[in-house]
Motif scaffolding. Structure first.
Motif, mmCIF file in Angstrom:
data_model
loop_
_atom_site.group_PDB
_atom_site.id
_atom_site.type_symbol
_atom_site.label_atom_id
_atom_site.label_comp_id
_atom_site.label_asym_id
_atom_site.label_seq_id
_atom_site.Cartn_x
_atom_site.Cartn_y
_atom_site.Cartn_z
ATOM 1 N N THR A 47 37.670 31.006 40.299
ATOM 2 C CA THR A 47 37.913 32.421 40.562
ATOM 3 C C THR A 47 38.770 33.120 39.507
ATOM 4 O O THR A 47 38.999 34.324 39.604
ATOM 5 C CB THR A 47 38.598 32.590 41.927
ATOM 6 N N LYS A 71 33.314 45.149 42.071
ATOM 7 C CA LYS A 71 34.199 44.102 42.601
ATOM 8 C C LYS A 71 34.596 43.110 41.508
ATOM 9 O O LYS A 71 35.771 42.738 41.386
ATOM 10 C CB LYS A 71 33.507 43.379 43.753
ATOM 11 N N ASN A 72 33.628 42.707 40.701
ATOM 12 C CA ASN A 72 33.914 41.732 39.652
ATOM 13 C C ASN A 72 34.741 42.321 38.524
ATOM 14 O O ASN A 72 35.682 41.684 38.028
ATOM 15 C CB ASN A 72 32.599 41.152 39.117
ATOM 16 N N ARG A 75 38.295 42.714 39.608
ATOM 17 C CA ARG A 75 38.978 41.414 39.551
ATOM 18 C C ARG A 75 39.422 41.101 38.130
ATOM 19 O O ARG A 75 40.521 40.618 37.899
ATOM 20 C CB ARG A 75 38.036 40.327 40.079
#
Length: 317
Positions: A47, A71-72, A75
């Motif tokens: 992750t 979302k990625n 992150r």
């Protein structure tokens, strides 16, 4: 015991092999779903692997799955907040989502888009793509939600310091968007003088077409052809001639040359060249030749909707 340990750990060793190259290859081949399927399990177990997360975000973005891409990329910028490119990609994915939701939802996203691009620009004074994004964003937004030609020009000036051709193209874009075609023409011509890429020529050609100046568009494409020697430009000349009913003999010659030298690398399928030839013969009032070429287009692709409509038009005359 040693054999048992090998059996236990061998799958893990295999799984730990990071599939970067394979995923990048799939993305370059536009097999985005396969790329996602390959990299997603690895990201689930790793992750904090920045490159893997970015590849997954890219795979989602290419499939227009903006929520997953956002979302990625979010992150990524949380894991590496000083990386300008992560902020840029996050803002880009948000911007694409804003284009695909209703206006009220879009208004709620625009602030985050702007913040992400501005952060990227602040982090990297040489990030060209971010400055292009800001040029386009500030021009496209209404003034009431922060749109500003002045701010757009500010980033165009920054682009000009980093890359003359990008700066000129950005200013051409701004003035074209603001309905100042003379100034847009000036800067697109400057971009051609400095860079001279196909993209530079295309921007000027598109401007001439939008201003209903087909002869200027044709002349510009001819200059591009002399410089770049690309068969695809023969088609572009024929297309303009057919669309605007001008220089029909020249259009016919260019389309014939395009067909004669055609390869898949030219981009525009051969049936489109036959379709344009049919249009040219229609303009010449040669119904038989027009039908001959529209039928050639339909032989290649029987469900070619534009050709089917054109055939009906020709037959009705």
């Amino acid at each position: 015991m040693k054999s048992l340990l090998i059996l236990l750990f061998f799958p893990i060793v295999l799984y730990a092999q990071v599939p970067y190259d394979a995923v990048e290859s799939l993305i370059s081949e536009k097999q985005f779903a396969k790329a996602e399927k390959l990299i997603a399990p690895y990201v689930t177990s790793n992750t904090k692997d920045l490159k893997a997360i970015e590849l997954l975000g890219d795979a989602h973005g290419h499939q227009k799955n903006w929520d997953e891409a956002i979302k990625n990329y979010k992150r990524l910028k949380e894991l590496s907040p000083s990386n300008a490119n992560y902020h840029y990609k996050y803002g880009g994915a948000l911007g694409m989502k804003a284009l695909n939701v209703n206006k009220f939802k879009a208004l709620g996203i625009i602030g985050d888009v702007k913040e992400a691009f501005l952060e990227a620009a602040e982090l990297d004074a040489k990030h060209i793509d971010t400055r292009w994004a800001l040029v386009e964003l500030y021009m496209s937004l209404p003034g009431i939600v922060g749109g500003s030609k002045k701010k757009s020009l500010k980033y165009a000036n920054e682009l000009e310091q980093l890359s003359l051709v990008d700066g000129y193209l950005a200013k051409g874009y701004i003035y074209e968007y603001d309905d100042e075609p003379k100034l847009a023409e000036t800067y697109y011509k400057k971009a051609i003088e400095v860079g001279g890429s196909i993209n530079c020529f295309e921007k000027l050609t598109n401007l001439y077409e939008s201003q209903q100046q087909p002869d200027k568009a044709i002349s510009n494409i001819e200059v591009a052809q002399k410089k770049h020697k690309r068969n695809a430009l023969h088609y572009q000349i024929g297309k303009v001639c057919a669309d605007y009913n001008v220089q029909l003999d020249k259009g016919e010659r260019c389309l014939m040359r395009y067909i004669e030298n055609y390869s898949a690398a030219d981009g525009v399928p051969k049936e489109w060249a036959y379709y344009r030839l049919a249009q040219i013969y229609k303009h010449k009032n040669d119904k038989n030749k027009a039908i001959e070429y529209i039928d050639k287009a339909l032989e290649i692709r029987s469900d070619f909707k534009q050709a089917l409509r054109e055939k009906s038009t020709i037959l009705s005359k």
